[in-house]
Design a protein around this motif. Structure first.
Motif, PDB file in Angstrom:
ATOM      1  N   MET A  18       0.837  -1.196   0.000  1.00  0.00           N
ATOM      2  CA  MET A  18       0.000   0.000   0.000  1.00  0.00           C
ATOM      3  C   MET A  18       0.876   1.252   0.000  1.00  0.00           C
ATOM      4  O   MET A  18       0.606   2.231  -0.721  1.00  0.00           O
ATOM      5  CB  MET A  18      -0.904  -0.006   1.241  1.00  0.00           C
ATOM      6  CG  MET A  18      -1.873   1.156   1.290  1.00  0.00           C
ATOM      7  SD  MET A  18      -3.058   1.091  -0.075  1.00  0.00           S
ATOM      8  CE  MET A  18      -3.755   2.723   0.096  1.00  0.00           C
ATOM      9  N   THR A  43       2.291   1.912  -3.425  1.00  0.00           N
ATOM     10  CA  THR A  43       1.282   2.500  -4.322  1.00  0.00           C
ATOM     11  C   THR A  43       1.152   3.996  -4.075  1.00  0.00           C
ATOM     12  O   THR A  43       1.095   4.797  -5.015  1.00  0.00           O
ATOM     13  CB  THR A  43      -0.088   1.818  -4.114  1.00  0.00           C
ATOM     14  OG1 THR A  43       0.028   0.425  -4.388  1.00  0.00           O
ATOM     15  CG2 THR A  43      -1.142   2.420  -5.042  1.00  0.00           C
ATOM     16  N   THR A  82      -4.812   4.717   5.946  1.00  0.00           N
ATOM     17  CA  THR A  82      -4.447   5.965   5.270  1.00  0.00           C
ATOM     18  C   THR A  82      -5.419   7.057   5.680  1.00  0.00           C
ATOM     19  O   THR A  82      -6.633   6.859   5.633  1.00  0.00           O
ATOM     20  CB  THR A  82      -4.488   5.794   3.735  1.00  0.00           C
ATOM     21  OG1 THR A  82      -3.659   4.685   3.370  1.00  0.00           O
ATOM     22  CG2 THR A  82      -4.000   7.048   3.027  1.00  0.00           C
ATOM     23  N   PHE A 112      -9.129   5.619   4.911  1.00  0.00           N
ATOM     24  CA  PHE A 112      -9.580   4.249   4.671  1.00  0.00           C
ATOM     25  C   PHE A 112      -8.573   3.282   5.262  1.00  0.00           C
ATOM     26  O   PHE A 112      -7.385   3.603   5.413  1.00  0.00           O
ATOM     27  CB  PHE A 112      -9.771   3.983   3.175  1.00  0.00           C
ATOM     28  CG  PHE A 112      -8.577   4.352   2.333  1.00  0.00           C
ATOM     29  CD1 PHE A 112      -7.557   3.435   2.114  1.00  0.00           C
ATOM     30  CD2 PHE A 112      -8.469   5.613   1.771  1.00  0.00           C
ATOM     31  CE1 PHE A 112      -6.459   3.771   1.349  1.00  0.00           C
ATOM     32  CE2 PHE A 112      -7.370   5.962   1.006  1.00  0.00           C
ATOM     33  CZ  PHE A 112      -6.357   5.037   0.793  1.00  0.00           C
ATOM     34  N   GLN A 169      -5.925  -2.335   1.992  1.00  0.00           N
ATOM     35  CA  GLN A 169      -5.269  -2.041   0.726  1.00  0.00           C
ATOM     36  C   GLN A 169      -6.292  -1.592  -0.318  1.00  0.00           C
ATOM     37  O   GLN A 169      -7.398  -2.113  -0.390  1.00  0.00           O
ATOM     38  CB  GLN A 169      -4.517  -3.280   0.229  1.00  0.00           C
ATOM     39  CG  GLN A 169      -3.542  -3.009  -0.901  1.00  0.00           C
ATOM     40  CD  GLN A 169      -2.644  -4.209  -1.167  1.00  0.00           C
ATOM     41  OE1 GLN A 169      -2.822  -5.252  -0.546  1.00  0.00           O
ATOM     42  NE2 GLN A 169      -1.685  -4.061  -2.072  1.00  0.00           N
ATOM     43  N   GLN A 170      -5.907  -0.607  -1.114  1.00  0.00           N
ATOM     44  CA  GLN A 170      -6.763  -0.096  -2.182  1.00  0.00           C
ATOM     45  C   GLN A 170      -5.955  -0.042  -3.473  1.00  0.00           C
ATOM     46  O   GLN A 170      -4.727   0.077  -3.451  1.00  0.00           O
ATOM     47  CB  GLN A 170      -7.253   1.321  -1.847  1.00  0.00           C
ATOM     48  CG  GLN A 170      -7.996   1.455  -0.535  1.00  0.00           C
ATOM     49  CD  GLN A 170      -9.422   0.985  -0.627  1.00  0.00           C
ATOM     50  OE1 GLN A 170     -10.041   1.079  -1.684  1.00  0.00           O
ATOM     51  NE2 GLN A 170      -9.956   0.463   0.467  1.00  0.00           N
ATOM     52  N   SER A 171      -6.661  -0.112  -4.598  1.00  0.00           N
ATOM     53  CA  SER A 171      -5.973   0.027  -5.880  1.00  0.00           C
ATOM     54  C   SER A 171      -5.608   1.490  -6.106  1.00  0.00           C
ATOM     55  O   SER A 171      -6.143   2.390  -5.444  1.00  0.00           O
ATOM     56  CB  SER A 171      -6.863  -0.449  -7.028  1.00  0.00           C
ATOM     57  OG  SER A 171      -7.950   0.454  -7.219  1.00  0.00           O
ATOM     58  N   GLN A 172      -4.708   1.734  -7.033  1.00  0.00           N
ATOM     59  CA  GLN A 172      -4.303   3.106  -7.322  1.00  0.00           C
ATOM     60  C   GLN A 172      -5.504   3.937  -7.780  1.00  0.00           C
ATOM     61  O   GLN A 172      -5.635   5.097  -7.387  1.00  0.00           O
ATOM     62  CB  GLN A 172      -3.203   3.114  -8.398  1.00  0.00           C
ATOM     63  CG  GLN A 172      -2.561   4.472  -8.582  1.00  0.00           C
ATOM     64  CD  GLN A 172      -1.334   4.422  -9.471  1.00  0.00           C
ATOM     65  OE1 GLN A 172      -1.404   4.756 -10.650  1.00  0.00           O
ATOM     66  NE2 GLN A 172      -0.206   4.001  -8.920  1.00  0.00           N
ATOM     67  N   GLN A 210      -8.684   3.475  -6.992  1.00  0.00           N
ATOM     68  CA  GLN A 210      -9.548   3.735  -5.835  1.00  0.00           C
ATOM     69  C   GLN A 210      -8.979   4.879  -4.991  1.00  0.00           C
ATOM     70  O   GLN A 210      -9.736   5.741  -4.519  1.00  0.00           O
ATOM     71  CB  GLN A 210      -9.680   2.466  -4.992  1.00  0.00           C
ATOM     72  CG  GLN A 210     -10.542   1.381  -5.625  1.00  0.00           C
ATOM     73  CD  GLN A 210     -10.517   0.091  -4.822  1.00  0.00           C
ATOM     74  OE1 GLN A 210      -9.444  -0.358  -4.375  1.00  0.00           O
ATOM     75  NE2 GLN A 210     -11.679  -0.515  -4.620  1.00  0.00           N
ATOM     76  N   ILE A 211      -7.666   4.886  -4.821  1.00  0.00           N
ATOM     77  CA  ILE A 211      -7.040   5.958  -4.047  1.00  0.00           C
ATOM     78  C   ILE A 211      -7.225   7.299  -4.759  1.00  0.00           C
ATOM     79  O   ILE A 211      -7.555   8.310  -4.134  1.00  0.00           O
ATOM     80  CB  ILE A 211      -5.536   5.673  -3.845  1.00  0.00           C
ATOM     81  CG1 ILE A 211      -5.348   4.381  -3.047  1.00  0.00           C
ATOM     82  CG2 ILE A 211      -4.860   6.839  -3.126  1.00  0.00           C
ATOM     83  CD1 ILE A 211      -3.912   3.882  -3.015  1.00  0.00           C
ATOM     84  N   ASP A 261      -9.586   8.172  -6.769  1.00  0.00           N
ATOM     85  CA  ASP A 261     -10.984   8.598  -6.652  1.00  0.00           C
ATOM     86  C   ASP A 261     -11.237   9.278  -5.310  1.00  0.00           C
ATOM     87  O   ASP A 261     -11.964  10.277  -5.230  1.00  0.00           O
ATOM     88  CB  ASP A 261     -11.920   7.393  -6.812  1.00  0.00           C
ATOM     89  CG  ASP A 261     -11.931   6.841  -8.239  1.00  0.00           C
ATOM     90  OD1 ASP A 261     -11.510   7.580  -9.160  1.00  0.00           O
ATOM     91  OD2 ASP A 261     -12.361   5.690  -8.424  1.00  0.00           O
ATOM     92  N   ILE A 262     -10.634   8.747  -4.247  1.00  0.00           N
ATOM     93  CA  ILE A 262     -10.802   9.334  -2.912  1.00  0.00           C
ATOM     94  C   ILE A 262     -10.088  10.690  -2.841  1.00  0.00           C
ATOM     95  O   ILE A 262     -10.642  11.683  -2.359  1.00  0.00           O
ATOM     96  CB  ILE A 262     -10.262   8.379  -1.829  1.00  0.00           C
ATOM     97  CG1 ILE A 262     -11.124   7.109  -1.771  1.00  0.00           C
ATOM     98  CG2 ILE A 262     -10.254   9.073  -0.459  1.00  0.00           C
ATOM     99  CD1 ILE A 262     -10.543   5.995  -0.913  1.00  0.00           C
TER     100      ILE A 262
END
Length: 287
Positions: A39, A42, A79, A91, A94-97, A99-100, A102-103
């Motif tokens: 994470m 990323t 994070t 959040f 682990q999130q995808s790039q 998804q991150i 978008d946040i």
């Protein structure tokens, strides 16, 4: 402050203070947790790609347990997004790039804002060469499209066009500025354009124009006028004069008309809209 830092008890106040002006992303991680390492990687890729858009503060929970406890971190990876000294989003896991992104996009200014601010900083330095102005003009064209033709970007484009002596281009852009966006900067640019146009309309050029009117078939007179117009940054008029001849005879004046036409295009530059327009016009005659 760097865009990628290790958060410790020694610099935490500085980071909090920085969040008053720029968004800070806190990444809580530990080497013992592979998911948190991934994470963090990323996030590091994102802050590098978007350098300047936000600050990534890494918190190693093994060495900075006190900071993790202060933010009530229960699990890693976690994070948090810090704005004006307080967490506003975050959040766990682990999130995808994407998804991150978008946040982050919910809280961060658009990417073009950062690029636009950098351009304005360059212009504020002054003493820019014609080559520098050309590069800035190219950057502004990209920003203008990314910003969906925001008037504030258009006004800076006009300013740069005037500094380059591209009066026709500046005039076209000014005409697109709506009444609601005609602020003091706009009126300043209108005045600059008027002065530049007056300066470009010299008695010498008026005499050369009269010569062409009196002798419309005198190609040498047209060439002299076109060169004078180019020197006065009245390139659209110069190109139109020459193109009218080329439409009838591509080899006019033993190729001198085409040569002067190409010389003006080269002087204006590759990325210039006017130059691109007349290059396309020439290609239609050639092919």
């Amino acid at each position: 402050m760097d865009y990628l830092i290790d958060l410790t008890k020694d610099n935490i106040q500085q980071v909090v203070d920085t969040s008053m002006q720029k968004m800070v992303v806190l990444a809580f991680w530990t080497q013992q947790q592979p998911e948190s390492v991934q994470m963090l990687q990323t996030l590091e890729q994102l802050v590098t790609a978007q350098a300047g858009r936000f600050i990534l503060a890494k918190v190693d929970c093994e060495t900075e347990l006190e900071i993790a406890n202060y933010f009530q971190i229960q699990d890693v990876p976690t994070t948090l997004i810090l704005d004006k000294g307080r967490p506003i989003d975050g959040f766990a896991g682990q999130q995808s790039q994407q998804q991150i992104c978008d946040i982050l996009d919910k809280h961060l200014p658009p990417m073009w804002i950062q690029a636009f601010d950098e351009v304005k900083q360059q212009l504020a330095q002054g003493e820019l060469s014609s080559q520098d102005l050309g590069k800035i003009a190219d950057q502004l064209t990209i920003i203008y499209n990314d910003a969906q033709q925001q008037p504030e970007v258009a006004l800076v484009m006009i300013d740069v066009a005037l500094q380059q002596g591209l009066l026709a281009e500046a005039k076209v852009l000014l005409a697109r500025i709506g009444l609601a966006d005609q602020d003091s900067y706009y009126h300043n640019l209108v005045a600059k354009l008027a002065l530049a146009e007056d300066a470009a309309d010299t008695p010498e050029i008026r005499q050369l124009q009269q010569n062409v009117t009196d002798q419309p078939d005198n190609i040498d007179a047209v060439l002299i006028l076109a060169k004078a117009l180019n020197v006065a940054h009245r390139n659209e008029e110069a190109l139109e004069l020459l193109f009218a001849i080329l439409q009838k005879d591509m080899s006019a004046a033993e190729g001198n008309v085409k040569q002067v036409f190409m010389d003006i295009l080269t002087a204006i530059g590759q990325g210039n809209a006017l130059a691109n327009l007349y290059r396309r016009k020439l290609y239609t005659l050639l092919y």
